[in-house]
Design an enzyme around this catalytic site. Structure first.
Site, short mmCIF file in Angstrom:
data_model
loop_
_atom_site.label_atom_id
_atom_site.label_comp_id
_atom_site.label_asym_id
_atom_site.label_seq_id
_atom_site.Cartn_x
_atom_site.Cartn_y
_atom_site.Cartn_z
N GLU A 48 0.82 -1.21 0.00
CA GLU A 48 0.00 0.00 0.00
C GLU A 48 0.86 1.26 0.00
O GLU A 48 0.53 2.25 -0.66
CB GLU A 48 -0.96 -0.01 1.19
CG GLU A 48 -2.04 -1.08 1.11
CD GLU A 48 -2.96 -0.91 -0.09
OE1 GLU A 48 -3.09 0.23 -0.59
OE2 GLU A 48 -3.55 -1.91 -0.53
N CYS A 203 -13.23 -0.01 -16.28
CA CYS A 203 -13.93 1.28 -16.16
C CYS A 203 -12.90 2.39 -15.96
O CYS A 203 -12.91 3.11 -14.96
CB CYS A 203 -14.92 1.21 -15.00
SG CYS A 203 -16.09 2.59 -14.94
N CYS A 210 -16.47 -0.64 -21.94
CA CYS A 210 -17.78 -1.00 -21.42
C CYS A 210 -18.25 -2.37 -21.91
O CYS A 210 -19.03 -3.04 -21.23
CB CYS A 210 -18.80 0.07 -21.80
SG CYS A 210 -18.43 1.69 -21.06
N CYS A 213 -17.49 -4.97 -19.31
CA CYS A 213 -17.95 -4.73 -17.94
C CYS A 213 -18.88 -5.85 -17.49
O CYS A 213 -19.83 -6.21 -18.20
CB CYS A 213 -18.66 -3.39 -17.85
SG CYS A 213 -19.21 -2.99 -16.18
#
Length: 304
Positions: A48, A203, A210, A213
């Site tokens: 992270e 996205c 799309c 998706c």
């Protein structure tokens, strides 16, 4: 993007199907080692830190060797700051490396070498903000907490609110949006990482795919893909910035076995001497570079 006619009027869902999203993630996710089973909370925390403002592909080049070399907070804490900065390499934003080293020291000293699982404690650690604390709580300790990055905000803006982009961040609003979407506790971590992956790979901001998706309903698609009504997006510049100059100066010091002279540093950036001087002073102020008693320069702890 090809124009797709709006679907017939329906009552739009205010949720995202975890079944569809998780099935897609199992088929299509990238092979990122910090997401694999058995990765420790410390190793997730390291990932992270590295992923802050840095693409995953660049982190892939550094993270595996890093966690093999320093698998625990105590192992990291015993390393010198100079070694940590060298291992950080060209990930950028080297203050993160210094803060990670400080974070390891605090965890080893004050938390028995165990990464805390409480968000309120996590945010007290050096270099750990709200997002990183929530990511660790979710991905390392499987807590049902909203983890909201830029990719998640974009998916929610489009799929739930019908907007091309998320606009200005609002932590309370963004957390509330994602919390409302989270499934029950057992699958919440997988849902969270799948939502991030969807935003990172399908996205996307500029060229959303799309047709790939997995969501069976998207408010943005249903509305006919209305364009953003906000200001144009600006790419983040790097070439010619103080960040680039700082990186060039650090490259010289990372490659040096001994402290270097000012002349050796100066040749790293000849384009703008005032900018070079400013960058060096900022590195000294951030304690990423030290000046020896005889006026040479080195990484922290190597100014002998």
């Amino acid at each position: 993007m090809p124009h797709i006619l709006p679907e017939p009027s329906v009552t739009g869902p205010r949720h995202i199907s975890d079944t569809n999203l998780l099935a897609w993630y199992q088929r299509s996710h990238r092979d990122l080692p910090w997401r694999e089973p058995g990765v420790s909370p410390w190793q997730i925390l390291v990932s992270e830190f590295m992923l802050q403002q840095t693409p995953a592909a660049r982190v892939l080049a550094i993270w595996p060797d890093w966690v093999r070399r320093w698998p625990t907070p105590s192992a990291t804490a015993t390393a010198s700051t100079a070694d940590v900065l060298r291992a950080w390499g060209k990930l950028g934003y080297p203050r993160r490396a210094k803060r990670l080293h400080e974070c390891a020291t605090v965890i080893a000293r004050d938390h028995n070498d165990v990464v805390p699982d409480d968000i309120e404690i996590l945010v007290t650690l050096p270099g750990v903000g709200s997002y990183t604390a929530r990511a660790v709580a979710c991905f390392a300790y499987r807590q049902r907490v909203p983890v909201v990055d830029t990719n998640v905000r974009r998916v929610v803006a489009r799929a739930v609110h019908g907007r091309a982009d998320a606009g200005a961040p609002s932590v309370p609003r963004d957390h509330a949006d994602v919390l409302a979407l989270l499934p029950h506790r057992e699958t919440a971590p997988e849902f969270s990482v799948a939502l991030m992956e969807l935003g990172a790979t399908v996205c996307t901001a500029r060229t959303p795919r799309c047709g790939l998706c997995p969501l069976d309903w998207c408010a943005w698609r249903h509305a006919g893909y209305p364009p953003s009504d906000g200001p144009p997006r600006r790419g983040q510049a790097y070439t010619g910035t103080d960040r680039q100059v700082r990186g060039r100066l650090l490259d010289v010091l990372r490659a040096a076995e001994f402290p270097v002279t000012r002349a050796e540093l100066d040749v790293a950036w000849l384009t703008d001497t005032a900018q070079r001087d400013r960058a060096l002073e900022s590195l000294l102020a951030d304690a990423l570079v030290t000046r020896t008693v005889d006026g040479r320069f080195a990484l922290p702890g190597e100014g002998f």
